[in-house]
Every structure is written in structure tokens, then in C-alpha cells.
Design a protein around this motif. Structure first.
Motif, mmCIF file in Angstrom:
data_model
loop_
_atom_site.group_PDB
_atom_site.id
_atom_site.type_symbol
_atom_site.label_atom_id
_atom_site.label_comp_id
_atom_site.label_asym_id
_atom_site.label_seq_id
_atom_site.Cartn_x
_atom_site.Cartn_y
_atom_site.Cartn_z
ATOM 1 N N ALA A 90 60.071 20.676 -5.021
ATOM 2 C CA ALA A 90 60.669 19.669 -5.902
ATOM 3 C C ALA A 90 59.850 19.494 -7.173
ATOM 4 O O ALA A 90 58.623 19.670 -7.180
ATOM 5 C CB ALA A 90 60.781 18.334 -5.173
ATOM 6 N N ALA A 91 60.547 19.146 -8.239
ATOM 7 C CA ALA A 91 59.875 18.869 -9.514
ATOM 8 C C ALA A 91 58.837 17.771 -9.327
ATOM 9 O O ALA A 91 59.067 16.794 -8.614
ATOM 10 C CB ALA A 91 60.903 18.451 -10.559
ATOM 11 N N GLY A 92 57.678 17.943 -9.959
ATOM 12 C CA GLY A 92 56.630 16.947 -9.892
ATOM 13 C C GLY A 92 55.670 17.122 -8.733
ATOM 14 O O GLY A 92 54.716 16.357 -8.597
ATOM 15 N N THR A 93 55.897 18.128 -7.885
ATOM 16 C CA THR A 93 55.001 18.345 -6.750
ATOM 17 C C THR A 93 53.957 19.407 -7.090
ATOM 18 O O THR A 93 54.158 20.243 -7.977
ATOM 19 C CB THR A 93 55.779 18.788 -5.499
ATOM 20 O OG1 THR A 93 56.420 20.050 -5.749
ATOM 21 C CG2 THR A 93 56.821 17.754 -5.114
ATOM 22 N N ARG A 94 52.867 19.370 -6.368
ATOM 23 C CA ARG A 94 51.805 20.359 -6.553
ATOM 24 C C ARG A 94 52.327 21.769 -6.260
ATOM 25 O O ARG A 94 52.003 22.736 -6.950
ATOM 26 C CB ARG A 94 50.620 20.006 -5.653
ATOM 27 C CG ARG A 94 49.382 20.855 -5.897
ATOM 28 C CD ARG A 94 48.235 20.411 -5.005
ATOM 29 N NE ARG A 94 47.603 19.186 -5.478
ATOM 30 C CZ ARG A 94 47.665 18.009 -4.837
ATOM 31 N NH1 ARG A 94 48.343 17.905 -3.706
ATOM 32 N NH2 ARG A 94 47.064 16.955 -5.334
ATOM 33 N N GLY A 95 53.159 21.867 -5.224
ATOM 34 C CA GLY A 95 53.723 23.164 -4.887
ATOM 35 C C GLY A 95 54.555 23.747 -6.012
ATOM 36 O O GLY A 95 54.472 24.946 -6.306
ATOM 37 N N ARG A 96 55.369 22.911 -6.658
ATOM 38 C CA ARG A 96 56.208 23.381 -7.763
ATOM 39 C C ARG A 96 55.340 23.903 -8.901
ATOM 40 O O ARG A 96 55.629 24.964 -9.489
ATOM 41 C CB ARG A 96 57.106 22.248 -8.241
ATOM 42 C CG ARG A 96 58.002 22.585 -9.435
ATOM 43 C CD ARG A 96 59.080 23.591 -9.068
ATOM 44 N NE ARG A 96 60.101 23.612 -10.107
ATOM 45 C CZ ARG A 96 61.235 22.921 -10.059
ATOM 46 N NH1 ARG A 96 61.506 22.159 -9.003
ATOM 47 N NH2 ARG A 96 62.108 22.990 -11.036
ATOM 48 N N ALA A 97 54.273 23.182 -9.220
ATOM 49 C CA ALA A 97 53.385 23.610 -10.313
ATOM 50 C C ALA A 97 52.760 24.970 -10.004
ATOM 51 O O ALA A 97 52.719 25.856 -10.874
ATOM 52 C CB ALA A 97 52.296 22.558 -10.528
ATOM 53 N N ILE A 98 52.297 25.157 -8.778
ATOM 54 C CA ILE A 98 51.651 26.422 -8.411
ATOM 55 C C ILE A 98 52.652 27.564 -8.420
ATOM 56 O O ILE A 98 52.396 28.644 -8.975
ATOM 57 C CB ILE A 98 50.967 26.296 -7.031
ATOM 58 C CG1 ILE A 98 49.816 25.283 -7.095
ATOM 59 C CG2 ILE A 98 50.432 27.655 -6.566
ATOM 60 C CD1 ILE A 98 49.198 24.973 -5.735
ATOM 61 N N VAL A 99 53.822 27.352 -7.831
ATOM 62 C CA VAL A 99 54.843 28.401 -7.780
ATOM 63 C C VAL A 99 55.322 28.763 -9.185
ATOM 64 O O VAL A 99 55.630 29.930 -9.464
ATOM 65 C CB VAL A 99 56.029 27.945 -6.895
ATOM 66 C CG1 VAL A 99 57.241 28.847 -7.086
ATOM 67 C CG2 VAL A 99 55.613 27.936 -5.429
ATOM 68 N N ASP A 100 55.350 27.777 -10.089
ATOM 69 C CA ASP A 100 55.782 28.036 -11.464
ATOM 70 C C ASP A 100 54.699 28.694 -12.310
ATOM 71 O O ASP A 100 54.903 28.932 -13.503
ATOM 72 C CB ASP A 100 56.226 26.733 -12.129
ATOM 73 C CG ASP A 100 57.623 26.301 -11.682
ATOM 74 O OD1 ASP A 100 58.287 27.092 -10.982
ATOM 75 O OD2 ASP A 100 58.037 25.178 -12.017
#
Length: 455
Positions: free
Chosen positions: A361-371
Motif C-alpha cells: 500500500a502507498a505510504g508503507t515501508r514495503g512500497r518504498a522499497i519495492v518502488d
């Protein structure tokens, strides 16, 4: 009788699923989830939604994930007296998830007070473990296919949705003779572990999710890609850190890894399941054999492939042990829990790998890393991301856009209106366009707090 539906969550976002159904003076909730992700969304958990808990006749849950069930303890401590209807497996999973959520709320408040990171003095938990236990006392378990009379011409039936253990599509008979269907989170038709979403042939009003409404899962064998990532990482002497949702994703991973080990397609690395919640959910998975595709033997084999890590001390020991290994730990979007400590310790070593396993989901640490973030902030430190990053979204428990359209195509006729929810705006808009163009159905993408008439 005036019948209306108000979208109190999962409109323009994938979290906070919460729909208030008004049947004249009788008010019900379908799902009761927490908002997650961006701070602006999380702050909505602290606002009083358009619900008077004491006026609610009851709640119907599609499934146990916290973004669908996690607001229930807030309702309970505010005066809601039940009942909460859900499938039996969902009830069992909520007995694991809700107290854990309350415990985490308490720990977050304790941390904020200790380190002065909250604007509030003192910081208080949204709810406690005790509040969660109070909410669980209101649950009533149903079997798939049961027809539950709810009074005043209102009734519900639960159909398998295939998303996680116990997940349901809820079909509602309304007092005006109409039918409303809530898809909840739709699973995938060809999942290796979960049931196929059951066909529904009629709805006057349909509320359908759109998490992957603008995407198609990669047409690749999960085990092929998993074997490649594990083998390459092991060859360079690294460790694979897998942030995984404790319910559903962790059990699927264990199954696929057990198959790969059985067939000797990956090196014999030790596998650790470092999440008490995921451990408990895995044991429940083996108790509810009729709730998924695996046999008892396959289920046992999947659970036995990993060493269970329950204690905090044993979890900390994994971070100091540099031998190549696989660590599966919650949470799936790396927003909290033990997996964050593992990422902190392994993310900056290029020998290692971070393997995400679905929607971020947008705003999550996972999203930032995957992006593709070059660094990640954990516990106040900015850490360079040097480990290889992968997202095995073909392991997702959500139907993709083509699979949602295929499920909808089984309806005998077009609903009077299809409401598209539980998706980020681009995904929702994309699915809306496809339904309108390919099925010629009238559609609407509601915004948060919007109210629509179903009379």
C-alpha cells in the motif's frame, strides 16, 4: 423503508473497509477495519466515524484481516453490544489477530511515551488487548452456505471468496426484496492453496474490490521464481528476508518452499517462521482442512518445513546469526513487527535479498522499497538498500483485473449498480472503465463517507 449504504472506508484506498447499511432505523456494518498506510489515513482511526455504536444491530465480517476487522474493539469499548457474524474460520483467526492488534497498540503507545514521539501527553492506545477480548465475546460463527435470518426481512449468506482461510463473499437479502453482494477480498481461481471464489449469479447492488484493478499478475510459476531467488541468494552466501502477511501469505510460502525442498530444487537452507501470529495461523490452517485445497499431509509437510521462532530472544538471535537462511516474518508491508528488525540488520548487505510477496500500500515501508528507494528509514536511521529486492506479487491472494472480470462475467444479469471500492484511485478507475466497456454495467466509484440510496 429507506435503505442506504454509506462508505466509511475502503473508498479511494485499500484499507479501512467499513460500510454502514441503514435499513430504516436498523443499522448494520459490513466489515469494520482499521485504516493503514499513509499517516493521513491512520489518523482516521482516531476520528469518530458516522456510526453510533449503541444503535448498531450487528456487524457482518467478510474476513479476518485487520483492515477488515481491526476497528471492532473500538466499537465495543464505545458501546457496541453485538452480534458479529463471520465464518467459523474467520472467528478463529480473529481470536489471534485482534488481541495481537490490541497488544501492538499498547506497545506503540508505550514507545511513544518513553521516547516522547507523540503530540499527546500521555499517548494512549487506540484500544487494548482487553478491548479486543471483549469484542471477541460478541462473535457468532457461521458455515459457508448458511442462511442467517437477521430480522425485519434482512438475511445473510456467506460464500467462499478464496482470499484467505474463512474469507467470504456476503450475499444480503434486503427488506425491499433486493439483493446486495459484497465481494470482500476476492481470491484467485487457480491458487495452489486456497479455495476458488464461489460463483455468484445475481445481485441488484454489487460492492466489488479493486486492489489489483489495473494490473495483471505475472504469468509465471511461483515456484520457478521462488527457486531462482533462493538459489541465487544462497550461492552468494546471503539470507532471504520475507515480509509476509501472517494469515494467508505465510502459509502459501511454507507450502511452496516445502514443495521445492521435497523436489530438491533449492539448497537445503534452514527456514525460520519468525512470527507467533503466523505460527498460530499456520496451526489453524491445518485444523480447518475443509477451508483450503491442501490435504492434511500436505498441510503438515508445509508446517514442518520451518523452524518456529516464538520468543523475542530467539528472534534477536537470528539477526546475529549470519549463516545463509530464509526468514519469514510479519508484517507483509514491513510496517512493524519483527521483520523490521530483520530488514534493519540485513538490508545493507548486497549478499542478501528482500522478498516481498504481494500488494504494498502507498505510504508503507514495503512500497518504498519495492518502488526502488535507495535508503530506508528504520528506528531513526537511514539505511542504504543494497540487498536485492523482489516482489513475488504472483503469490498475491487478491484476484487481478482479468480474474475479477472473469468472476463478474458469471453473473446472469447486470446489477442495477456496481460500486467499486478497496483500491487506490488509479486501480479503481481502471476497473470501473473495464466493467463499463466489457460488461456494459453501470458503475460508481464512491468517495469516503459518501451515502447512496438502495431503495
Amino acid at each position: 423503508m429507506e435503505i442506504s449504504l454509506r462508505f466509511l472506508g475502503a473508498a479511494g484506498t485499500v484499507t479501512g473497509s467499513k460500510y454502514r447499511l441503514d435499513l430504516g432505523t436498523h443499522k448494520w456494518l459490513i466489515d469494520c477495519g482499521l485504516f493503514q498506510g499513509h499517516r493521513s489515513l491512520r489518523e482516521r482511526n482516531w476520528r469518530h466515524p458516522a456510526i453510533n455504536p449503541s444503535e448498531l444491530r450487528g456487524v457482518l465480517l467478510t474476513h479476518a484481516h485487520i483492515d477488515h476487522s481491526g476497528y471492532l474493539p473500538v466499537l465495543t469499548k464505545s458501546g457496541f453490544a453485538g452480534p458479529v457474524y463471520a465464518t467459523r474460520a474467520t472467528v478463529d483467526l480473529c481470536r489471534i489477530l485482534l488481541p495481537d492488534s490490541g497488544f501492538l497498540q499498547e506497545k506503540d503507545a508505550e514507545f511513544a511515551n518513553r521516547h516522547g514521539t507523540s503530540r499527546h501527553r500521555p499517548a494512549k492506545p487506540l484500544y487494548t488487548r482487553a478491548d479486543a477480548e471483549d469484542a471477541l465475546a460478541l462473535f457468532k460463527g457461521l458455515d459457508f452456505g448458511d442462511f442467517q435470518e437477521l430480522g425485519h426481512g434482512f438475511a445473510a449468506r456467506f460464500h467462499p471468496a478464496g482470499h484467505i482461510l474463512g474469507a467470504a463473499v456476503i450475499e444480503l437479502d434486503l427488506p425491499n426484496g433486493k439483493t446486495a453482494v459484497f465481494s470482500g477480498d476476492l481470491g484467485r481461481p487457480n491458487s495452489a492453496t486456497m479455495l476458488r471464489p464461489e460463483t455468484v449469479t445475481h445481485a441488484d447492488y454489487l460492492i466489488v474490490e479493486s486492489t489489483y484493478g489495473n494490473r495483471k499478475h505475472k504469468d509465471i510459476e511461483v515456484e520457478d521464481l521462488l527457486a531462482e531467488i533462493v538459489s541465487i541468494t544462497a550461492k552468494r552466501g546471503g539470507t532471504i528476508i520475507v515480509p509476509a502477511f501472517a494469515v494467508g501469505r505465510a502459509q502459501s510460502l511454507l507450502y511452496h518452499l516445502s514443495q521445492l525442498k521435497r523436489d530438491k530444487r533449492i539448497p537445503d537452507l534452514p527456514i525460520f517462521l519468525d512470527s507467533p501470529m503466523a505460527i498460530n495461523a499456520s496451526e489453524l490452517f491445518c485444523e480447518h482442512i475443509d477451508g483450503h485445497r491442501l490435504s492434511a499431509a500436505e498441510c503438515r509437510q508445509a508446517c514442518d518445513v520451518a523452524t518456529y521462532v516464538r520468543s523475542t530472544e530467539d528472534s534477536k538471535a537470528l539477526t546475529t546469526n549470519r549463516m545463509p537462511k530464509i526468514i519469514i516474518s510479519a508484517s507483509g508491508m514491513a510496517t512493524g513487527g519483527r521483520v523490521v528488525h530483520h530488514i534493519k540488520n540485513y538490508v545493507s548487505d548486497p549478499r542478501n535479498a528482500l522478498l516481498f510477496t504481494g500488494f504494498q500500500a502507498a505510504g508503507t515501508r514495503g512500497r518504498a522499497i519495492v518502488d526502488g528507494a535507495q535508503s530506508v528509514k528504520i528506528h531513526g536511521q537511514n539505511l542504504p538498500v543494497r540487498a536485492s529486492v523482489h516482489n513475488l506479487d504472483s503469490l498475491s491472494a487478491h484476484a487481478d483485473a482479468d480474474e475479477i472480470i472473469a468472476w463478474l462475467s458469471q453473473f446472469g444479469s447486470a446489477p442495477e449498480m456496481t460500486f467499486i471500492t478497496h483500491g487506490e484511485p488509479v486501480a479503481t478507475a481502471s476497473l470501473k472503465a473495464r466493467i463499463e466497456q466489457e460488461l456494459s454495467w453501470p458503475c460508481h466509484a464512491p468517495v469516503l463517507d459518501e451515502k447512496v440510496e438502495l431503495s
